[in-house]
Design a protein around this motif. Structure first.
Motif, PDB file in Angstrom:
ATOM      1  N   THR A  18       0.835  -1.212   0.000  1.00 40.42           N
ATOM      2  CA  THR A  18       0.000   0.000   0.000  1.00 40.42           C
ATOM      3  C   THR A  18       0.865   1.255   0.000  1.00 40.42           C
ATOM      4  O   THR A  18       0.599   2.198  -0.751  1.00 40.42           O
ATOM      5  CB  THR A  18      -0.932   0.005   1.235  1.00 40.42           C
ATOM      6  N   GLY A  19       1.898   1.284   0.807  1.00 41.95           N
ATOM      7  CA  GLY A  19       2.803   2.431   0.841  1.00 41.95           C
ATOM      8  C   GLY A  19       3.506   2.637  -0.491  1.00 41.95           C
ATOM      9  O   GLY A  19       3.691   3.778  -0.939  1.00 41.95           O
ATOM     10  N   VAL A  24       4.100   5.762  -5.513  1.00 42.84           N
ATOM     11  CA  VAL A  24       4.064   5.831  -6.979  1.00 42.84           C
ATOM     12  C   VAL A  24       2.999   6.815  -7.437  1.00 42.84           C
ATOM     13  O   VAL A  24       3.229   7.628  -8.337  1.00 42.84           O
ATOM     14  CB  VAL A  24       3.843   4.425  -7.578  1.00 42.84           C
ATOM     15  N   ALA A  25       1.817   6.772  -6.814  1.00 43.71           N
ATOM     16  CA  ALA A  25       0.743   7.707  -7.179  1.00 43.71           C
ATOM     17  C   ALA A  25       1.136   9.147  -6.866  1.00 43.71           C
ATOM     18  O   ALA A  25       0.871  10.065  -7.651  1.00 43.71           O
ATOM     19  CB  ALA A  25      -0.540   7.339  -6.451  1.00 43.71           C
ATOM     20  N   TRP A  32       2.713  15.019 -13.084  1.00 40.05           N
ATOM     21  CA  TRP A  32       1.628  15.410 -13.994  1.00 40.05           C
ATOM     22  C   TRP A  32       1.180  16.856 -13.774  1.00 40.05           C
ATOM     23  O   TRP A  32       0.932  17.581 -14.738  1.00 40.05           O
ATOM     24  CB  TRP A  32       0.454  14.454 -13.786  1.00 40.05           C
ATOM     25  N   TYR A  33       1.052  17.278 -12.521  1.00 41.95           N
ATOM     26  CA  TYR A  33       0.475  18.591 -12.230  1.00 41.95           C
ATOM     27  C   TYR A  33       1.496  19.684 -11.927  1.00 41.95           C
ATOM     28  O   TYR A  33       1.135  20.854 -11.913  1.00 41.95           O
ATOM     29  CB  TYR A  33      -0.515  18.491 -11.067  1.00 41.95           C
ATOM     30  N   VAL A  34       2.755  19.324 -11.655  1.00 39.98           N
ATOM     31  CA  VAL A  34       3.747  20.346 -11.308  1.00 39.98           C
ATOM     32  C   VAL A  34       4.892  20.378 -12.318  1.00 39.98           C
ATOM     33  O   VAL A  34       5.156  21.405 -12.938  1.00 39.98           O
ATOM     34  CB  VAL A  34       4.296  20.120  -9.879  1.00 39.98           C
TER      35      VAL A  34
END
Length: 92
Positions: A18-19, A24-25, A32-34
């Motif tokens: 999960t970590g 990765v996300a 993607w956004y910065v």
């Protein structure tokens, strides 16, 4: 580096999985956004030229798609040398 991250993640196998997915996300969202919007103006991918520029006349013998001329599957339906004119001795 990946082994070090894997060892530092807590909560056993499922916590590590999960970590890892969260890491990765997070990296993907950050890129993607910065990073990508910041770098887009620095990259030449939008530097395209379509058509003629200035007062140049377009060659009337060009084959234009849709004007009734048959274009084969391996033929390019436009002049390949429009954007690369022959060099001239006169300065511009």
């Amino acid at each position: 580096m990946y082994a070090w991250i894997w060892r530092k993640l807590p909560f056993g196998l499922w916590g590590k999985v999960t970590g890892s997915l969260v890491l990765v996300a997070t990296v993907g969202v950050l890129l993607w956004y910065v990073v990508f919007p910041w770098a887009t103006p620095l990259l030449p991918f939008d530097d395209v030229q379509v058509g003629t520029a200035g007062t140049e006349q377009q060659d009337p013998n060009l084959v234009v798609p849709g004007d009734g001329a048959e274009v084969g599957p391996d033929e390019i339906p436009y002049d390949q040398h429009t954007n690369a004119p022959d060099p001239s001795a006169s300065p511009r």
